[in-house]
Motif scaffolding. Structure first.
Motif, PDB file in Angstrom:
ATOM      1  N   SER A 191       8.957  10.836  35.523  1.00 33.39           N
ATOM      2  CA  SER A 191       8.196  10.394  36.692  1.00 33.39           C
ATOM      3  C   SER A 191       8.767   9.082  37.228  1.00 33.39           C
ATOM      4  O   SER A 191       9.422   8.329  36.517  1.00 33.39           O
ATOM      5  CB  SER A 191       6.716  10.206  36.326  1.00 33.39           C
ATOM      6  N   GLY A 192       8.500   8.839  38.506  1.00 36.90           N
ATOM      7  CA  GLY A 192       8.931   7.580  39.112  1.00 36.90           C
ATOM      8  C   GLY A 192      10.295   7.668  39.766  1.00 36.90           C
ATOM      9  O   GLY A 192      10.764   8.738  40.152  1.00 36.90           O
ATOM     10  N   SER A 193      10.946   6.515  39.896  1.00 36.82           N
ATOM     11  CA  SER A 193      12.245   6.440  40.569  1.00 36.82           C
ATOM     12  C   SER A 193      13.304   7.228  39.809  1.00 36.82           C
ATOM     13  O   SER A 193      13.379   7.164  38.585  1.00 36.82           O
ATOM     14  CB  SER A 193      12.692   4.975  40.683  1.00 36.82           C
ATOM     15  N   HIS A 194      14.138   7.935  40.562  1.00 33.39           N
ATOM     16  CA  HIS A 194      15.175   8.763  39.945  1.00 33.39           C
ATOM     17  C   HIS A 194      16.176   7.926  39.157  1.00 33.39           C
ATOM     18  O   HIS A 194      16.747   8.385  38.176  1.00 33.39           O
ATOM     19  CB  HIS A 194      15.899   9.567  41.022  1.00 33.39           C
ATOM     20  N   GLY A 195      16.384   6.673  39.589  1.00 29.27           N
ATOM     21  CA  GLY A 195      17.363   5.826  38.920  1.00 29.27           C
ATOM     22  C   GLY A 195      16.790   4.956  37.820  1.00 29.27           C
ATOM     23  O   GLY A 195      17.494   4.098  37.273  1.00 29.27           O
ATOM     24  N   SER A 196      15.530   5.148  37.467  1.00 27.20           N
ATOM     25  CA  SER A 196      14.896   4.292  36.461  1.00 27.20           C
ATOM     26  C   SER A 196      15.596   4.413  35.102  1.00 27.20           C
ATOM     27  O   SER A 196      15.758   5.513  34.578  1.00 27.20           O
ATOM     28  CB  SER A 196      13.421   4.659  36.303  1.00 27.20           C
ATOM     29  N   PRO A 197      15.989   3.289  34.492  1.00 32.39           N
ATOM     30  CA  PRO A 197      16.683   3.354  33.201  1.00 32.39           C
ATOM     31  C   PRO A 197      15.776   3.670  32.023  1.00 32.39           C
ATOM     32  O   PRO A 197      16.261   3.868  30.908  1.00 32.39           O
ATOM     33  CB  PRO A 197      17.281   1.943  33.058  1.00 32.39           C
ATOM     34  N   ILE A 198      14.457   3.735  32.242  1.00 29.04           N
ATOM     35  CA  ILE A 198      13.556   4.037  31.125  1.00 29.04           C
ATOM     36  C   ILE A 198      13.203   5.523  31.062  1.00 29.04           C
ATOM     37  O   ILE A 198      12.781   6.013  30.014  1.00 29.04           O
ATOM     38  CB  ILE A 198      12.261   3.190  31.186  1.00 29.04           C
ATOM     39  N   PHE A 225       9.201  -5.462  33.726  1.00 31.09           N
ATOM     40  CA  PHE A 225       8.960  -4.599  34.889  1.00 31.09           C
ATOM     41  C   PHE A 225       9.821  -3.355  34.752  1.00 31.09           C
ATOM     42  O   PHE A 225      11.039  -3.444  34.544  1.00 31.09           O
ATOM     43  CB  PHE A 225       9.315  -5.339  36.178  1.00 31.09           C
ATOM     44  N   GLY A 226       9.200  -2.157  34.872  1.00 33.03           N
ATOM     45  CA  GLY A 226       9.924  -0.919  34.665  1.00 33.03           C
ATOM     46  C   GLY A 226      10.192  -0.086  35.902  1.00 33.03           C
ATOM     47  O   GLY A 226      11.253   0.529  36.034  1.00 33.03           O
ATOM     48  N   ASP A 227       9.237  -0.071  36.863  1.00 36.09           N
ATOM     49  CA  ASP A 227       9.417   0.801  38.027  1.00 36.09           C
ATOM     50  C   ASP A 227       8.309   0.548  39.044  1.00 36.09           C
ATOM     51  O   ASP A 227       7.271  -0.056  38.734  1.00 36.09           O
ATOM     52  CB  ASP A 227       9.393   2.273  37.602  1.00 36.09           C
ATOM     53  N   PHE A 228       8.537   1.053  40.255  1.00 34.88           N
ATOM     54  CA  PHE A 228       7.589   0.951  41.368  1.00 34.88           C
ATOM     55  C   PHE A 228       7.761   2.209  42.199  1.00 34.88           C
ATOM     56  O   PHE A 228       8.865   2.513  42.651  1.00 34.88           O
ATOM     57  CB  PHE A 228       7.908  -0.300  42.193  1.00 34.88           C
ATOM     58  N   TYR A 229       6.685   2.996  42.376  1.00 34.38           N
ATOM     59  CA  TYR A 229       6.838   4.261  43.083  1.00 34.38           C
ATOM     60  C   TYR A 229       5.503   4.747  43.638  1.00 34.38           C
ATOM     61  O   TYR A 229       4.438   4.213  43.331  1.00 34.38           O
ATOM     62  CB  TYR A 229       7.423   5.327  42.155  1.00 34.38           C
ATOM     63  N   CYS A 230       5.578   5.777  44.463  1.00 32.00           N
ATOM     64  CA  CYS A 230       4.383   6.486  44.933  1.00 32.00           C
ATOM     65  C   CYS A 230       4.695   7.977  44.952  1.00 32.00           C
ATOM     66  O   CYS A 230       5.850   8.387  44.844  1.00 32.00           O
ATOM     67  CB  CYS A 230       3.938   6.009  46.312  1.00 32.00           C
ATOM     68  N   MET A 231       3.650   8.782  45.100  1.00 35.69           N
ATOM     69  CA  MET A 231       3.817  10.239  45.107  1.00 35.69           C
ATOM     70  C   MET A 231       3.265  10.801  46.423  1.00 35.69           C
ATOM     71  O   MET A 231       2.298  11.541  46.435  1.00 35.69           O
ATOM     72  CB  MET A 231       3.086  10.869  43.926  1.00 35.69           C
ATOM     73  N   TYR A 232       3.855  10.386  47.538  1.00 37.27           N
ATOM     74  CA  TYR A 232       3.402  10.842  48.850  1.00 37.27           C
ATOM     75  C   TYR A 232       1.934  10.473  49.083  1.00 37.27           C
ATOM     76  O   TYR A 232       1.179  11.226  49.695  1.00 37.27           O
ATOM     77  CB  TYR A 232       3.606  12.355  49.002  1.00 37.27           C
ATOM     78  N   THR A 233       1.526   9.319  48.574  1.00 36.54           N
ATOM     79  CA  THR A 233       0.139   8.865  48.703  1.00 36.54           C
ATOM     80  C   THR A 233       0.123   7.438  49.215  1.00 36.54           C
ATOM     81  O   THR A 233       1.142   6.745  49.241  1.00 36.54           O
ATOM     82  CB  THR A 233      -0.575   8.903  47.338  1.00 36.54           C
ATOM     83  N   LYS A 280       7.393  13.241  41.085  1.00 38.58           N
ATOM     84  CA  LYS A 280       8.567  12.858  41.843  1.00 38.58           C
ATOM     85  C   LYS A 280       8.207  11.790  42.868  1.00 38.58           C
ATOM     86  O   LYS A 280       7.208  11.885  43.569  1.00 38.58           O
ATOM     87  CB  LYS A 280       9.166  14.073  42.554  1.00 38.58           C
ATOM     88  N   LYS A 281       9.052  10.796  42.959  1.00 38.63           N
ATOM     89  CA  LYS A 281       8.828   9.700  43.901  1.00 38.63           C
ATOM     90  C   LYS A 281       9.086  10.148  45.331  1.00 38.63           C
ATOM     91  O   LYS A 281      10.001  10.933  45.595  1.00 38.63           O
ATOM     92  CB  LYS A 281       9.761   8.543  43.535  1.00 38.63           C
ATOM     93  N   ASP A 282       8.280   9.638  46.258  1.00 32.84           N
ATOM     94  CA  ASP A 282       8.467   9.912  47.680  1.00 32.84           C
ATOM     95  C   ASP A 282       9.713   9.161  48.159  1.00 32.84           C
ATOM     96  O   ASP A 282       9.708   7.927  48.230  1.00 32.84           O
ATOM     97  CB  ASP A 282       7.236   9.450  48.462  1.00 32.84           C
ATOM     98  N   PRO A 283      10.807   9.874  48.492  1.00 36.17           N
ATOM     99  CA  PRO A 283      12.043   9.184  48.873  1.00 36.17           C
ATOM    100  C   PRO A 283      12.002   8.576  50.269  1.00 36.17           C
ATOM    101  O   PRO A 283      12.896   7.817  50.635  1.00 36.17           O
ATOM    102  CB  PRO A 283      13.097  10.294  48.798  1.00 36.17           C
ATOM    103  N   SER A 284      10.961   8.899  51.051  1.00 35.66           N
ATOM    104  CA  SER A 284      10.891   8.398  52.426  1.00 35.66           C
ATOM    105  C   SER A 284      10.008   7.166  52.569  1.00 35.66           C
ATOM    106  O   SER A 284       9.946   6.570  53.645  1.00 35.66           O
ATOM    107  CB  SER A 284      10.359   9.501  53.352  1.00 35.66           C
ATOM    108  N   CYS A 285       9.332   6.760  51.504  1.00 36.58           N
ATOM    109  CA  CYS A 285       8.412   5.625  51.587  1.00 36.58           C
ATOM    110  C   CYS A 285       9.190   4.320  51.724  1.00 36.58           C
ATOM    111  O   CYS A 285      10.000   3.974  50.858  1.00 36.58           O
ATOM    112  CB  CYS A 285       7.503   5.573  50.367  1.00 36.58           C
TER     113      CYS A 285
END
Length: 350
Positions: free
Chosen positions: A188-195, A242-250, A336-341
């Protein structure tokens, strides 16, 4: 030296402007190095014959999952990128075609631009596969700064909590000696997240309801909740990342934080890959002492997902059934993260 790559488009035709000349050397023994989430260096060997006639390199870069990308390739089909011939290795960079943690194929041919604008080209090289890297600390710091903008004011909290099904807690008691064990984080989250798919930890929540100051009674993850006093997981003997920052089309956004006991394997993993936060002074989750008592605050306007990297014994807290609903639609499992946000994306990929 960074290549000045530009897309080359067009269909194969009689007047495509690309001709064949065997004298131009064919690249071979291609090497990919210095791979980041949005760049790489490429070099190759080639015969010295007609080497001085090379003016450009044609680079065909495709995502590996596109199985037909090279199916009809041969020497006179236009490629995707054109670069002026520069000393090797050459840096290929650009967020418009490179995404983090993605498998690519690449092939190269040499070219000589003629006075009439046409190109003479070599045969294509062999096709090489490689995978781009995760976000670096630099990229994660960009995400961190974007998250800080919307974090909002801080509210008090007193517990961390983890919702699961009853069977989960029964299994922990029976098979793991009452201790919840870290597991590998999902994707879950950003596709490039290292965690993602690498860090082992236990997921906790800490957000509270504005009107009660207590955890909400609803949960996406199960009707049984383990609650533990905040100071037992988060204190001056732990580090915060800090690990990630994302949304799911919300409209609402998620921030992933990692709490790791100082010197633990999880701490060493995060120290190399994630921006570290001051536990007393950050925009998301704080721990400070007031009048001899530890006081905790969390950001109001983001949903915090906290990963604790060590085992946690159930005897340190309580397990009880919640009175609210199980809201499955709010689950972030493999979300999956919203790539357009524009709020939570940076320019190096998604």
């Amino acid at each position: 030296m960074t290549s000045s790559c530009c897309p080359l488009t067009g269909n194969k035709s009689q007047d495509s402007g690309i001709a064949e000349m065997e004298e131009l050397p064919v690249p071979h023994n291609i090497k990919i190095s210095n791979i980041t989430c949005d760049s790489f260096k490429i070099s190759w060997d080639m015969d010295s014959k007609s080497k001085d006639r090379i003016t450009h390199y044609f680079i065909d870069l495709n995502k590996k999952e596109n199985k037909n990308s090279n199916k009809f390739k041969h020497k006179d089909v236009p490629t995707k990128l054109v670069a002026k011939a520069v000393p090797l290795p050459m840096t290929v960079r650009g967020h418009w075609f490179l995404s983090p943690r993605t498998e690519y194929t690449v092939a190269v041919q040499t070219a000589s631009k003629q006075v009439d604008g046409d190109y003479v080209v070599s045969e294509w090289s062999e096709i090489i596969e490689f995978c781009t890297a995760d976000y670096s600390k630099v990229h994660l710091t960009q995400l961190l700064e974007k998250a800080e903008v919307i974090a909002g004011r801080m509210l008090k909290l007193s517990v961390f909590y983890r919702n699961q099904h009853k069977e989960y807690f029964d299994y922990i008691r029976e098979h793991h000696g009452n201790a919840m064990q870290p597991s590998v984080k999902d994707n879950s989250g950003s596709h490039g997240s290292p965690i993602s798919g690498k860090l082992e930890g236990i997921f906790f929540s800490c957000n509270t309801e504005f009107n009660t100051g207590k955890p909400p009674q609803d949960s996406p993850y199960g009707r049984y909740r383990f609650e533990i006093a905040a100071e037992k997981l988060f204190n001056p003997n732990t580090n915060l990342y800090f690990g990630d920052f994302y949304c799911m089309y919300t409209a609402y956004h998620y921030v992933i934080l990692v709490i790791a006991p100082v010197g633990s394997p999880g701490d060493e993993f995060c120290k190399q890959r994630l921006p570290q936060l001051n536990i007393k002074d950050n925009k998301f989750l704080t721990c400070d002492e007031e009048d001899g008592v530890m006081v905790y605050h969390h950001a109001q306007d983001v949903i915090l997902e906290v990963i604790y990297t060590d085992p946690v014994d159930l005897s340190l807290g309580t397990v009880a059934e919640i009175t609210g609903h199980q809201l499955m639609s709010l689950s972030t499992a493999n979300a999956k993260k919203d790539p357009s946000c524009k709020t939570c994306n940076i320019s190096v990929g998604r």
